[in-house]
Design a protein around this motif. Structure first.
Motif, short mmCIF file in Angstrom:
data_model
loop_
_atom_site.label_atom_id
_atom_site.label_comp_id
_atom_site.label_asym_id
_atom_site.label_seq_id
_atom_site.Cartn_x
_atom_site.Cartn_y
_atom_site.Cartn_z
N THR A 97 -12.68 -4.68 -0.12
CA THR A 97 -12.02 -3.50 0.43
C THR A 97 -12.62 -2.26 -0.22
O THR A 97 -13.53 -2.34 -1.03
CB THR A 97 -10.50 -3.55 0.20
N LYS A 131 -5.15 -5.16 6.49
CA LYS A 131 -5.56 -6.55 6.33
C LYS A 131 -4.39 -7.50 6.15
O LYS A 131 -4.37 -8.59 6.74
CB LYS A 131 -6.53 -6.68 5.14
N THR A 148 -10.79 -12.22 9.31
CA THR A 148 -10.14 -11.12 8.60
C THR A 148 -10.53 -11.13 7.12
O THR A 148 -10.86 -10.10 6.53
CB THR A 148 -8.61 -11.21 8.73
N VAL A 162 -13.31 -8.00 7.64
CA VAL A 162 -12.54 -6.79 8.00
C VAL A 162 -12.28 -5.95 6.76
O VAL A 162 -11.76 -6.45 5.76
CB VAL A 162 -11.21 -7.17 8.68
N GLU A 185 -10.44 -2.81 4.53
CA GLU A 185 -9.15 -2.13 4.46
C GLU A 185 -9.38 -0.63 4.55
O GLU A 185 -10.09 -0.06 3.73
CB GLU A 185 -8.44 -2.48 3.14
#
Length: 511
Positions: A19, A347, A483, A487, A489
């Motif tokens: 992140t 997330k 995720t 992915v 944050e």
């Protein structure tokens, strides 16, 4: 600019990507965010998301209409399994075409004018369905309303993200899904209001014109995106737009300079050669992947064929009341996501969402497979054809299981993979590719939805209703992995900070 604002956004470490660094959040000017006046911003968002209200209304239009037209006395309007399948799925073809158009419209007309442009095909489509004399007019009306939905799907999230500030962007980013849910609730029998239950399918199409007209009127008084105006060299208009959105007595000039600096770095449109740059292709791959996996989880099939699925499994209530319950659960869940998105983060909600959908789809598939037809009240487990003639009365309270499973599936979707995929699409895409890439995401999304809705009934007829739900469960497991691995944050980060983060090009990013 404060010294802390000039610090690198990402520290080079050997750890794998998870992140944004926590120190980035300290660079947000909390005093500035607290000083902003959001009333006009909220009004602009409301005007834009009326397009999503119309989109939700159009998407679930077949749910009450298909059973009515299957029993229509006129042969010209009566639907069989083949035409019902096309009536449910052709909307997504129109939406894919709208996404293709948005790739040009977003950059040529701007986000606001693209949303306004969608009102024309939408109004014509509803008029065709309201006065339909044959199946051809119904299908054309569905294509046109789908086209409008594709344009708004690509334009509204981008418009909202570009006019919002980090303090409320998560909450406002969930508004398109909230309005889409409200639009679906306004469609009988999903509508909880008694007035909605008495509308027939023609007047239902007429009702679809109302939010379209309201959207056009309100958007005439709203500003365009400051980032888009700057990308077109309209500096004075951009300043005026940001001033209107933030308030005259706020320090909007500093935010304007930050936006202007970011736009200056991306003054040219993205070229084919630049697509090889990780700064460009990584966020695009993430956004497209999320849209693809979102549709593969089966949400469009469930919404379009909701009544038919409930009639087949003969749950404890009438299918129309079951649909209303599911719609209310969906609305409640999106509201939870809107409130928690800027606090819990994107997330964690995606993880919870995918986990709930996985369990729900698995439960539905196993229930249909193991519970005998005589116990769950169905005539056969091989077809949804002529669903209007299937028995609607349950024979056992065990039929609550498919209702609860569907409600939890919609709850899980609405808490994460529904609103957050659209929000992240508008957040992580680089400005110079945002118009084109958002259109590409919509095209991929609705072509996937078309394929699923078109073949859903055929798969059920050939293999049984449990097969699609077990397939959706496998996809939801993949959503969890995607995720965790890919992915980012984005909670509390400005669009400029997010772009700077992707610009680092770390190899560990896709681990």
């Amino acid at each position: 600019m404060e010294p802390s604002m000039r610090e690198p956004l990402v520290r080079k470490t050997s750890s794998s990507y998870r992140t944004f660094p926590e120190s980035a959040g300290k660079r947000l000017d909390k005093e500035y965010l607290r000083s902003l006046h959001n009333k006009r911003l909220y009004l602009a968002v409301f005007a834009a998301v009326l397009g999503n209200f119309n989109f939700g209304f159009a998407l679930v239009y077949p749910s009450p209409v298909i059973p009515a037209l299957e029993a229509h006395p006129s042969p010209a309007l009566r639907l069989d399994q083949h035409t019902a399948s096309w009536f449910g799925s052709v909307f997504t073809l129109g939406a894919a075409a709208g996404g293709l158009s948005a790739m040009l419209l977003n950059d040529r007309l701007g986000r606001k004018l693209s949303i306004m442009f969608s009102a024309l095909p939408s109004a014509v489509g509803y008029a065709l369905m309201a006065g339909a004399q044959g199946i051809g007019m119904l299908l054309l009306g569905r294509v046109l309303t789908g086209y409008a939905g594709g344009v708004t799907s690509a334009s509204i999230p981008v418009y909202i993200s570009e006019i919002s500030h980090p303090g409320v962007r998560g909450m406002l980013g969930a508004c398109p899904q909230i309005m889409a849910v409200l639009g679906s609730l306004d469609s009988p029998p999903n509508c909880a209001a008694p007035a909605g239950l008495v509308l027939d399918w023609r007047w239902l199409a007429v009702a679809g014109e109302v939010p379209v007209l309201a959207m056009i009127v309100l958007l005439c008084f709203m500003p365009n995106s400051p980032r888009f105006l700057l990308s077109r060299g309209k500096d004075d208009e951009a300043v005026g737009s940001l001033c209107w959105l933030r308030g005259k007595d706020t320090d909007y000039a500093r935010e304007y300079e930050q936006i202007k600096d970011s736009v200056r770095k991306q003054s040219r449109r993205v070229s084919c050669a630049e697509i090889k740059d990780p700064f460009i292709y990584k966020p695009i791959l993430i956004a497209v992947g999320m849209r693809f996996l979102q549709q593969l989880s089966g949400v469009t099939c469930v919404l379009v064929y909701l009544q038919s699925i409930f009639k087949k499994t003969s749950v404890i209530l009438k299918p129309e009341y079951d649909a209303a319950l599911v719609g209310l659960v969906r609305l409640f869940s999106v509201a939870i996501a809107a409130v928690s998105m800027d606090k819990a983060g994107r997330k964690i909600l995606l993880f919870v969402s995918a986990g709930v959908m996985l369990v729900s789809n698995l439960t539905m598939g196993l229930y249909i497979h193991f519970v005998p037809a005589s116990q769950n009240g169905t005539i056969a487990n091989k077809t949804l054809e002529s669903s209007a003639s299937l028995p609607a009365e349950p024979t056992n309270y065990i039929t609550l299981i498919p209702l609860l499973a569907t409600m939890f599936f919609i709850m899980g979707y609405a808490m994460g993979w529904g609103p957050i995929t659209w929000l992240l699409m508008s957040e992580i895409l680089p400005l110079k590719a945002r118009g084109v890439a958002s259109g590409l995401c919509v095209v991929v999304s609705w072509l996937t939805a078309f394929t699923l809705t078109q073949f859903f009934l055929r798969v059920v007829e050939a293999f049984g209703l449990e097969v699609p739900f077990l397939f959706f469960a496998v996809i939801c497991a993949g959503n969890i992995l995607f995720t965790g691995c890919c992915v980012p944050e984005t909670k509390g980060r400005s669009l400029e900070q997010i772009e700077a983060f992707f610009r680092t090009g770390r190899r560990s990013f896709m681990r």
